[in-house]
Scaffold this motif. Structure first.
Motif, PDB file in Angstrom:
ATOM      1  N   ARG A 123       0.942  -3.317   8.263  1.00 45.50           N
ATOM      2  CA  ARG A 123       1.890  -2.099   7.700  1.00 45.50           C
ATOM      3  C   ARG A 123       2.681  -1.607   8.682  1.00 45.50           C
ATOM      4  O   ARG A 123       2.521  -0.389   9.200  1.00 45.50           O
ATOM      5  CB  ARG A 123       0.981  -1.004   7.039  1.00 45.50           C
ATOM      6  CG  ARG A 123       0.106  -1.528   5.787  1.00 45.50           C
ATOM      7  CD  ARG A 123      -0.728  -0.281   5.203  1.00 45.50           C
ATOM      8  NE  ARG A 123      -1.056  -0.618   4.099  1.00 45.50           N
ATOM      9  CZ  ARG A 123      -0.603  -0.392   2.871  1.00 45.50           C
ATOM     10  NH1 ARG A 123       0.655  -0.062   2.677  1.00 45.50           N
ATOM     11  NH2 ARG A 123      -0.978  -0.614   1.830  1.00 45.50           N
ATOM     12  N   TRP A 153       5.141   2.559   6.110  1.00 42.39           N
ATOM     13  CA  TRP A 153       3.724   1.655   6.150  1.00 42.39           C
ATOM     14  C   TRP A 153       4.031   0.459   5.168  1.00 42.39           C
ATOM     15  O   TRP A 153       2.915   0.003   4.634  1.00 42.39           O
ATOM     16  CB  TRP A 153       2.702   2.620   5.567  1.00 42.39           C
ATOM     17  CG  TRP A 153       2.534   3.891   6.364  1.00 42.39           C
ATOM     18  CD1 TRP A 153       2.712   5.152   6.029  1.00 42.39           C
ATOM     19  CD2 TRP A 153       1.972   4.014   7.574  1.00 42.39           C
ATOM     20  NE1 TRP A 153       2.383   6.009   6.955  1.00 42.39           N
ATOM     21  CE2 TRP A 153       1.771   5.341   8.076  1.00 42.39           C
ATOM     22  CE3 TRP A 153       1.405   3.106   8.630  1.00 42.39           C
ATOM     23  CZ2 TRP A 153       1.582   5.833   9.350  1.00 42.39           C
ATOM     24  CZ3 TRP A 153       1.213   3.389   9.773  1.00 42.39           C
ATOM     25  CH2 TRP A 153       1.069   4.903  10.208  1.00 42.39           C
ATOM     26  N   GLU A 154       5.245  -0.125   4.971  1.00 38.29           N
ATOM     27  CA  GLU A 154       5.345  -1.377   4.135  1.00 38.29           C
ATOM     28  C   GLU A 154       4.919  -2.412   5.172  1.00 38.29           C
ATOM     29  O   GLU A 154       4.686  -2.378   6.085  1.00 38.29           O
ATOM     30  CB  GLU A 154       6.693  -1.583   4.036  1.00 38.29           C
ATOM     31  CG  GLU A 154       7.560  -0.541   2.682  1.00 38.29           C
ATOM     32  CD  GLU A 154       6.900  -0.435   1.508  1.00 38.29           C
ATOM     33  OE1 GLU A 154       6.634  -1.589   0.962  1.00 38.29           O
ATOM     34  OE2 GLU A 154       6.694   0.601   0.966  1.00 38.29           O
ATOM     35  N   TYR A 155       4.484  -3.509   4.339  1.00 37.92           N
ATOM     36  CA  TYR A 155       3.823  -4.616   4.918  1.00 37.92           C
ATOM     37  C   TYR A 155       5.067  -5.388   5.477  1.00 37.92           C
ATOM     38  O   TYR A 155       6.012  -5.537   5.159  1.00 37.92           O
ATOM     39  CB  TYR A 155       3.278  -5.578   3.980  1.00 37.92           C
ATOM     40  CG  TYR A 155       1.873  -4.924   3.409  1.00 37.92           C
ATOM     41  CD1 TYR A 155       0.609  -5.165   4.220  1.00 37.92           C
ATOM     42  CD2 TYR A 155       1.696  -4.377   2.255  1.00 37.92           C
ATOM     43  CE1 TYR A 155      -0.594  -4.744   3.851  1.00 37.92           C
ATOM     44  CE2 TYR A 155       0.419  -4.144   1.769  1.00 37.92           C
ATOM     45  CZ  TYR A 155      -0.767  -4.316   2.609  1.00 37.92           C
ATOM     46  OH  TYR A 155      -1.819  -3.504   2.138  1.00 37.92           O
ATOM     47  N   GLU A 189      -9.323   2.321  -2.911  1.00 39.93           N
ATOM     48  CA  GLU A 189      -7.971   1.862  -2.742  1.00 39.93           C
ATOM     49  C   GLU A 189      -7.400   2.787  -1.651  1.00 39.93           C
ATOM     50  O   GLU A 189      -6.650   2.157  -0.765  1.00 39.93           O
ATOM     51  CB  GLU A 189      -7.240   1.795  -3.924  1.00 39.93           C
ATOM     52  CG  GLU A 189      -5.632   1.340  -3.905  1.00 39.93           C
ATOM     53  CD  GLU A 189      -4.788   1.305  -5.102  1.00 39.93           C
ATOM     54  OE1 GLU A 189      -3.955   2.061  -5.146  1.00 39.93           O
ATOM     55  OE2 GLU A 189      -5.392   0.709  -6.187  1.00 39.93           O
ATOM     56  N   GLU A 190      -7.520   4.314  -1.828  1.00 40.31           N
ATOM     57  CA  GLU A 190      -6.945   4.797  -0.630  1.00 40.31           C
ATOM     58  C   GLU A 190      -7.573   4.584   0.705  1.00 40.31           C
ATOM     59  O   GLU A 190      -6.818   4.772   1.777  1.00 40.31           O
ATOM     60  CB  GLU A 190      -7.145   6.418  -0.951  1.00 40.31           C
ATOM     61  CG  GLU A 190      -6.361   6.847  -2.298  1.00 40.31           C
ATOM     62  CD  GLU A 190      -6.488   8.177  -2.821  1.00 40.31           C
ATOM     63  OE1 GLU A 190      -5.847   8.971  -3.263  1.00 40.31           O
ATOM     64  OE2 GLU A 190      -8.069   8.491  -2.756  1.00 40.31           O
ATOM     65  N   THR A 218      -6.321   1.693   2.227  1.00 35.13           N
ATOM     66  CA  THR A 218      -4.830   1.748   2.800  1.00 35.13           C
ATOM     67  C   THR A 218      -5.010   2.486   4.211  1.00 35.13           C
ATOM     68  O   THR A 218      -4.405   2.521   5.267  1.00 35.13           O
ATOM     69  CB  THR A 218      -3.764   2.745   1.817  1.00 35.13           C
ATOM     70  OG1 THR A 218      -3.715   1.874   0.743  1.00 35.13           O
ATOM     71  CG2 THR A 218      -2.536   2.892   2.571  1.00 35.13           C
ATOM     72  N   LYS A 219      -5.994   3.502   4.285  1.00 37.16           N
ATOM     73  CA  LYS A 219      -6.097   4.143   5.580  1.00 37.16           C
ATOM     74  C   LYS A 219      -6.605   3.458   6.632  1.00 37.16           C
ATOM     75  O   LYS A 219      -6.105   3.634   7.684  1.00 37.16           O
ATOM     76  CB  LYS A 219      -7.003   5.417   5.155  1.00 37.16           C
ATOM     77  CG  LYS A 219      -6.574   6.222   4.340  1.00 37.16           C
ATOM     78  CD  LYS A 219      -7.308   7.827   4.456  1.00 37.16           C
ATOM     79  CE  LYS A 219      -6.398   8.697   3.400  1.00 37.16           C
ATOM     80  NZ  LYS A 219      -4.984   8.510   3.222  1.00 37.16           N
ATOM     81  N   GLU A 240      -5.839  -0.050   7.027  1.00 35.94           N
ATOM     82  CA  GLU A 240      -4.953  -0.451   7.327  1.00 35.94           C
ATOM     83  C   GLU A 240      -3.930   0.020   8.158  1.00 35.94           C
ATOM     84  O   GLU A 240      -3.257  -0.491   9.199  1.00 35.94           O
ATOM     85  CB  GLU A 240      -3.830  -1.357   6.146  1.00 35.94           C
ATOM     86  CG  GLU A 240      -4.681  -2.330   5.317  1.00 35.94           C
ATOM     87  CD  GLU A 240      -3.773  -2.447   4.077  1.00 35.94           C
ATOM     88  OE1 GLU A 240      -3.403  -1.807   3.445  1.00 35.94           O
ATOM     89  OE2 GLU A 240      -4.328  -3.738   3.281  1.00 35.94           O
ATOM     90  N   LYS A 241      -3.417   1.473   7.945  1.00 38.75           N
ATOM     91  CA  LYS A 241      -2.860   2.434   8.646  1.00 38.75           C
ATOM     92  C   LYS A 241      -3.406   2.491   9.858  1.00 38.75           C
ATOM     93  O   LYS A 241      -2.638   2.381  10.911  1.00 38.75           O
ATOM     94  CB  LYS A 241      -2.298   3.439   8.134  1.00 38.75           C
ATOM     95  CG  LYS A 241      -1.549   3.253   6.920  1.00 38.75           C
ATOM     96  CD  LYS A 241      -1.287   4.774   6.024  1.00 38.75           C
ATOM     97  CE  LYS A 241      -0.333   4.269   4.751  1.00 38.75           C
ATOM     98  NZ  LYS A 241      -0.351   5.895   4.037  1.00 38.75           N
ATOM     99  N   THR A 291     -13.150  -5.005   4.962  1.00 35.53           N
ATOM    100  CA  THR A 291     -12.057  -4.564   5.312  1.00 35.53           C
ATOM    101  C   THR A 291     -12.051  -4.166   6.997  1.00 35.53           C
ATOM    102  O   THR A 291     -11.356  -4.544   7.670  1.00 35.53           O
ATOM    103  CB  THR A 291     -11.102  -3.899   4.277  1.00 35.53           C
ATOM    104  OG1 THR A 291     -11.036  -4.483   3.055  1.00 35.53           O
ATOM    105  CG2 THR A 291      -9.612  -3.481   4.804  1.00 35.53           C
TER     106      THR A 291
END
Length: 192
Positions: free
Chosen positions: A77, A82-84, A137-138, A141-142, A144-145, A179
């Motif tokens: 990201r 934060w796009e891939y 899901e949230e 994302t966290k 990954e960020k 993950t």
């Protein structure tokens, strides 16, 4: 050598005269000497000796002038909002020189990736000020960020990632655990 009935995706010869097969899951064959492959092994054709085992997803492989180059690619990201983005995660050169097979690994320097500071500040503030109960899901994302921030040497993001389970009061969750483990291992590799 064939791997469980699978024909080699590529065969190449190093300067020592030895030939090697690459067996794995071919995503795209660009030419006889270039391909996009994942989960692959490289074997000596005569001895069946394993030269390299890769569990990496999506590697670009190129053989030219006696050098096998492998670039591991991944989605992180790093993009706006934060796009891939597809980014190289590592680069390896395999060649024969000075009577031995050279296997040189180079890790990318993610410090050159720029993430908007306002975007970082907003995300870090969100982590500090909101209730620490999220949907899976949230949380993914966290992770990954936090991973991309840790890759650009944000120490606070790295600390949160290492303490993620307790920070967000997470019970056992296999998807989150997998993950988180992959992210932490990728960062550790880059920090070597």
């Amino acid at each position: 050598m064939e791997l469980k009935g699978v024909k080699p995706a590529m065969t190449f010869e190093l300067a020592n005269g030895e030939t090697y097969n690459i067996c794995g899951f071919v995503n795209s064959k660009i030419s006889d000497n270039q391909l996009l492959i994942s989960d692959f092994d490289i074997f000596n054709c005569k001895t069946d000796e394993l030269l390299l085992e890769s569990l990496s997803q999506n590697c670009f492989v190129n053989f030219k002038d006696g050098v096998l180059e492998i670039t591991e690619m991944g989605l992180l990201r790093f993009g706006n909002n934060w796009e891939y983005e597809t980014v190289p995660l590592g680069h390896r050169k395999i060649y024969f020189d000075e009577d031995i097979i050279q296997n040189i690994i180079k890790r990318p320097d993610f410090k050159n990736h720029k993430i908007d500071q306002n975007q970082i500040d907003e995300f870090m503030l969100e982590l500090e000020n909101v209730a620490k109960t999220y949907k899976d899901e949230e949380l993914l994302t966290k992770i990954e960020k936090l991973e991309v921030l840790a890759l650009i040497d944000n120490e606070k993001a790295w600390e949160i990632l290492l303490e993620f389970r307790s920070y967000f009061k997470i019970e056992s969750n296999e998807l989150i655990e997998d993950t988180l483990f992959e992210s932490i291992e990728r960062i550790k590799k880059q920090k070597k």
